[in-house]
Enzyme design. Structure first.
Site, PDB file in Angstrom:
ATOM      1  N   ASP A  71       0.874  -1.171   0.000  1.00 39.16           N
ATOM      2  CA  ASP A  71       0.000   0.000   0.000  1.00 39.16           C
ATOM      3  C   ASP A  71       0.914   1.225   0.000  1.00 39.16           C
ATOM      4  O   ASP A  71       1.681   1.422   0.942  1.00 39.16           O
ATOM      5  CB  ASP A  71      -0.872  -0.035   1.265  1.00 39.16           C
ATOM      6  CG  ASP A  71      -1.850   1.126   1.331  1.00 39.16           C
ATOM      7  OD1 ASP A  71      -1.599   2.171   0.684  1.00 39.16           O
ATOM      8  OD2 ASP A  71      -2.868   0.990   2.041  1.00 39.16           O
ATOM      9  N   ASN A  98       1.516   5.797 -10.581  1.00 39.42           N
ATOM     10  CA  ASN A  98       0.214   5.678 -11.248  1.00 39.42           C
ATOM     11  C   ASN A  98      -0.950   5.479 -10.280  1.00 39.42           C
ATOM     12  O   ASN A  98      -2.069   5.896 -10.574  1.00 39.42           O
ATOM     13  CB  ASN A  98       0.278   4.506 -12.236  1.00 39.42           C
ATOM     14  CG  ASN A  98      -1.104   4.121 -12.748  1.00 39.42           C
ATOM     15  OD1 ASN A  98      -1.694   4.802 -13.582  1.00 39.42           O
ATOM     16  ND2 ASN A  98      -1.646   3.021 -12.220  1.00 39.42           N
ATOM     17  N   TYR A 162     -10.111  15.943  -6.270  1.00 44.40           N
ATOM     18  CA  TYR A 162      -9.346  15.040  -7.152  1.00 44.40           C
ATOM     19  C   TYR A 162      -8.584  15.863  -8.195  1.00 44.40           C
ATOM     20  O   TYR A 162      -7.373  15.683  -8.383  1.00 44.40           O
ATOM     21  CB  TYR A 162     -10.292  14.055  -7.850  1.00 44.40           C
ATOM     22  CG  TYR A 162      -9.635  13.247  -8.938  1.00 44.40           C
ATOM     23  CD1 TYR A 162      -8.830  12.157  -8.640  1.00 44.40           C
ATOM     24  CD2 TYR A 162      -9.814  13.586 -10.284  1.00 44.40           C
ATOM     25  CE1 TYR A 162      -8.218  11.423  -9.644  1.00 44.40           C
ATOM     26  CE2 TYR A 162      -9.205  12.856 -11.295  1.00 44.40           C
ATOM     27  CZ  TYR A 162      -8.408  11.776 -10.979  1.00 44.40           C
ATOM     28  OH  TYR A 162      -7.796  11.055 -11.972  1.00 44.40           O
ATOM     29  N   ALA A 164      -7.736  18.913  -8.074  1.00 38.09           N
ATOM     30  CA  ALA A 164      -6.685  19.707  -7.413  1.00 38.09           C
ATOM     31  C   ALA A 164      -5.483  18.839  -7.050  1.00 38.09           C
ATOM     32  O   ALA A 164      -4.326  19.274  -7.175  1.00 38.09           O
ATOM     33  CB  ALA A 164      -7.254  20.375  -6.165  1.00 38.09           C
ATOM     34  N   LYS A 166      -4.388  16.335  -8.650  1.00 36.85           N
ATOM     35  CA  LYS A 166      -3.621  16.052  -9.871  1.00 36.85           C
ATOM     36  C   LYS A 166      -2.951  17.313 -10.415  1.00 36.85           C
ATOM     37  O   LYS A 166      -1.869  17.232 -11.007  1.00 36.85           O
ATOM     38  CB  LYS A 166      -4.545  15.428 -10.914  1.00 36.85           C
ATOM     39  CG  LYS A 166      -5.079  14.048 -10.521  1.00 36.85           C
ATOM     40  CD  LYS A 166      -3.960  13.021 -10.400  1.00 36.85           C
ATOM     41  CE  LYS A 166      -4.502  11.610 -10.288  1.00 36.85           C
ATOM     42  NZ  LYS A 166      -3.455  10.594 -10.340  1.00 36.85           N
ATOM     43  N   ILE A 195     -10.637   7.529 -19.797  1.00 36.82           N
ATOM     44  CA  ILE A 195     -10.057   6.243 -20.200  1.00 36.82           C
ATOM     45  C   ILE A 195     -10.915   5.119 -19.611  1.00 36.82           C
ATOM     46  O   ILE A 195     -11.340   5.200 -18.450  1.00 36.82           O
ATOM     47  CB  ILE A 195      -8.612   6.107 -19.680  1.00 36.82           C
ATOM     48  CG1 ILE A 195      -7.744   7.322 -20.098  1.00 36.82           C
ATOM     49  CG2 ILE A 195      -7.981   4.797 -20.156  1.00 36.82           C
ATOM     50  CD1 ILE A 195      -7.552   7.507 -21.577  1.00 36.82           C
TER      51      ILE A 195
HETATM   52  P1  NAD Z   1      -7.814   1.947 -11.560  1.00 33.96           P
HETATM   53  O1  NAD Z   1      -8.722   2.090 -10.403  1.00 33.96           O
HETATM   54  O2  NAD Z   1      -7.989   0.800 -12.476  1.00 33.96           O
HETATM   55  O3  NAD Z   1      -6.296   1.985 -11.113  1.00 33.96           O
HETATM   56  C1  NAD Z   1      -5.806   2.555  -9.935  1.00 33.96           C
HETATM   57  C2  NAD Z   1      -5.010   1.503  -9.221  1.00 33.96           C
HETATM   58  O4  NAD Z   1      -4.353   2.088  -8.096  1.00 33.96           O
HETATM   59  C3  NAD Z   1      -5.904   0.376  -8.707  1.00 33.96           C
HETATM   60  O5  NAD Z   1      -5.346  -0.865  -9.082  1.00 33.96           O
HETATM   61  C4  NAD Z   1      -5.847   0.558  -7.200  1.00 33.96           C
HETATM   62  O6  NAD Z   1      -6.008  -0.635  -6.487  1.00 33.96           O
HETATM   63  C5  NAD Z   1      -4.453   1.164  -7.035  1.00 33.96           C
HETATM   64  N1  NAD Z   1      -4.302   1.844  -5.768  1.00 33.96           N
HETATM   65  C6  NAD Z   1      -5.138   2.740  -5.210  1.00 33.96           C
HETATM   66  N2  NAD Z   1      -4.701   3.101  -4.003  1.00 33.96           N
HETATM   67  C7  NAD Z   1      -3.550   2.408  -3.799  1.00 33.96           C
HETATM   68  C8  NAD Z   1      -2.635   2.345  -2.728  1.00 33.96           C
HETATM   69  N3  NAD Z   1      -2.830   3.053  -1.606  1.00 33.96           N
HETATM   70  N4  NAD Z   1      -1.556   1.526  -2.844  1.00 33.96           N
HETATM   71  C9  NAD Z   1      -1.362   0.796  -3.956  1.00 33.96           C
HETATM   72  N5  NAD Z   1      -2.208   0.816  -4.994  1.00 33.96           N
HETATM   73  C10 NAD Z   1      -3.284   1.613  -4.919  1.00 33.96           C
HETATM   74  O7  NAD Z   1      -7.944   3.298 -12.394  1.00 33.96           O
HETATM   75  P2  NAD Z   1      -7.056   3.902 -13.574  1.00 33.96           P
HETATM   76  O8  NAD Z   1      -8.011   4.710 -14.367  1.00 33.96           O
HETATM   77  O9  NAD Z   1      -6.237   2.895 -14.242  1.00 33.96           O
HETATM   78  O10 NAD Z   1      -6.153   4.927 -12.753  1.00 33.96           O
HETATM   79  C11 NAD Z   1      -4.752   4.971 -12.854  1.00 33.96           C
HETATM   80  C12 NAD Z   1      -4.321   6.424 -12.736  1.00 33.96           C
HETATM   81  O11 NAD Z   1      -4.813   7.149 -13.853  1.00 33.96           O
HETATM   82  C13 NAD Z   1      -4.854   7.133 -11.492  1.00 33.96           C
HETATM   83  O12 NAD Z   1      -3.846   7.930 -10.912  1.00 33.96           O
HETATM   84  C14 NAD Z   1      -5.972   7.991 -12.042  1.00 33.96           C
HETATM   85  O13 NAD Z   1      -6.207   9.133 -11.257  1.00 33.96           O
HETATM   86  C15 NAD Z   1      -5.407   8.339 -13.418  1.00 33.96           C
HETATM   87  N6  NAD Z   1      -6.406   8.766 -14.408  1.00 33.96           N
HETATM   88  C16 NAD Z   1      -7.391   7.931 -14.831  1.00 33.96           C
HETATM   89  C17 NAD Z   1      -8.323   8.391 -15.770  1.00 33.96           C
HETATM   90  C18 NAD Z   1      -9.438   7.536 -16.298  1.00 33.96           C
HETATM   91  O14 NAD Z   1     -10.322   8.067 -17.005  1.00 33.96           O
HETATM   92  N7  NAD Z   1      -9.481   6.237 -16.041  1.00 33.96           N
HETATM   93  C19 NAD Z   1      -8.214   9.688 -16.263  1.00 33.96           C
HETATM   94  C20 NAD Z   1      -7.211  10.492 -15.793  1.00 33.96           C
HETATM   95  C21 NAD Z   1      -6.295  10.028 -14.883  1.00 33.96           C
END
Ligand code: NAD
Length: 261
Positions: A71, A98, A162, A164, A166, A195
């Site tokens: 974590d 990520n 959120y 903010a 980022k 995405i």
């Molecule tokens: P997702 O929920 O599939 O992936 C996020 C991952 O982070 C998950 O596997 C989750 O278990 C893990 N995670 C969360 N807290 C954690 C912790 N404390 N320790 C370890 N792992 C942890 O979603 P995603 O869309 O793939 O998101 C990945 C990144 O992309 C994020 O930072 C998100 O903010 C960013 N993002 C996503 C989108 C979108 O539209 N999906 C758009 C912009 C930015």
């Protein structure tokens, strides 16, 4: 390096070692796969909180993607991640921050606890993980890739903290690029638009709100579709590639034109 096996060290000596957080799902999983596919000599430490999804990620390139349950918000999380990468492979070349969460709330809905969890994951963890990785990244003249969001460049009504968090990651990216340049470390970010990933599953919103969110995202995406995680992963690997050696401090939108639309 403590605990490094001769075999792993020999292999990793020719390929880069990459840590990807949040690698059990979505963009992180696609990024782990993309690094493994880009260079068969690369080794990827896939970090997340649950073993099962990480094992699913690692199966695509067994032995070259290694699951690590951690974590990133735990007090010993960042140090444990870096220690594991060094013990297994003896070096660290690329850190992809990520892992992130996007719990939706209008301004009236925020609680101190909710804000704390959001910032601990999206902001504090990347700071502390990058800090923990600094000696190893200095040794390798490595790369940090932060995963931000297109709405960090614009704003997100109904999800302001959120956005903010980022926007802060973008600022970290620019600041660290200058601060760490003398060490030969590059710092870049990708800013994904909408995405297709499971992120909204944990956003605390119902089906109607999710449908409204999708409609809002599509209306704000000139290319008129939702992106794929692999499209973001491609951008991460390109920015991290040795050929991008003169690129630092950049936040690259990967968003179908959302920030300019
Ligand atoms: P997702 O929920 O599939 O992936 C996020 C991952 O982070 C998950 O596997 C989750 O278990 C893990 N995670 C969360 N807290 C954690 C912790 N404390 N320790 C370890 N792992 C942890 O979603 P995603 O869309 O793939 O998101 C990945 C990144 O992309 C994020 O930072 C998100 O903010 C960013 N993002 C996503 C989108 C979108 O539209 N999906 C758009 C912009 C930015």
């Amino acid at each position: 390096m403590n605990g490094t096996t001769g075999t792993d060290e020999a292999v990793a000596g020719r390929g880069r070692v990459v840590v990807v957080t949040g690698a059990g799902t979505g963009i992180g999983r696609a990024t782990a796969w993309a690094f493994a596919e880009q260079d068969p000599r690369a080794r990827v430490v896939a970090v997340g909180r649950r073993a099962e999804p990480l094992v699913g990620t690692a199966e695509r390139a067994a032995g070259r993607i290694v699951p690590l349950v951690a974590d990133v918000t735990a007090p010993d999380g960042p140090a444990a991640v870096v220690r594991a990468a060094l013990e297994r492979f003896g070096r660290l070349d690329v850190l992809v921050n990520n892992a992130g969460i996007a719990p939706h709330a209008t301004l009236g809905g925020y609680t101190p606890e909710g804000i704390g969890t959001l910032l601990a994951t999206n902001l504090t963890a990347p700071v502390l993980l990058t800090q923990a990785a600094l000696p190893a990244l200095t040794d390798s003249r490595g790369v940090v890739v932060n995963v931000s969001t297109a709405v960090g460049l614009r704003g997100w009504p109904g999800n302001s903290v959120y956005a903010a968090s980022k926007a802060a990651v973008d600022t970290l990216t620019r600041s660290w690029a200058v601060e760490l340049a003398p060490r030969g470390i590059r710092v870049v970010a990708v800013a994904p638009g909408a995405i297709e990933t499971p992120i909204a599953d944990h956003a605390g919103i119902g089906p109607e709100q999710r449908a409204a969110l999708r409609a809002w995202q599509l209306a704000h995406t000139p290319l008129g579709r939702i992106g794929e995680a692999a499209e973001v992963a491609w951008a991460v690997t390109q920015l991290a590639a040795p050929q991008a050696s003169f690129v630092t401090g950049v936040v690259l939108p990967v968003d179908g034109g959302a920030v300019v639309g």
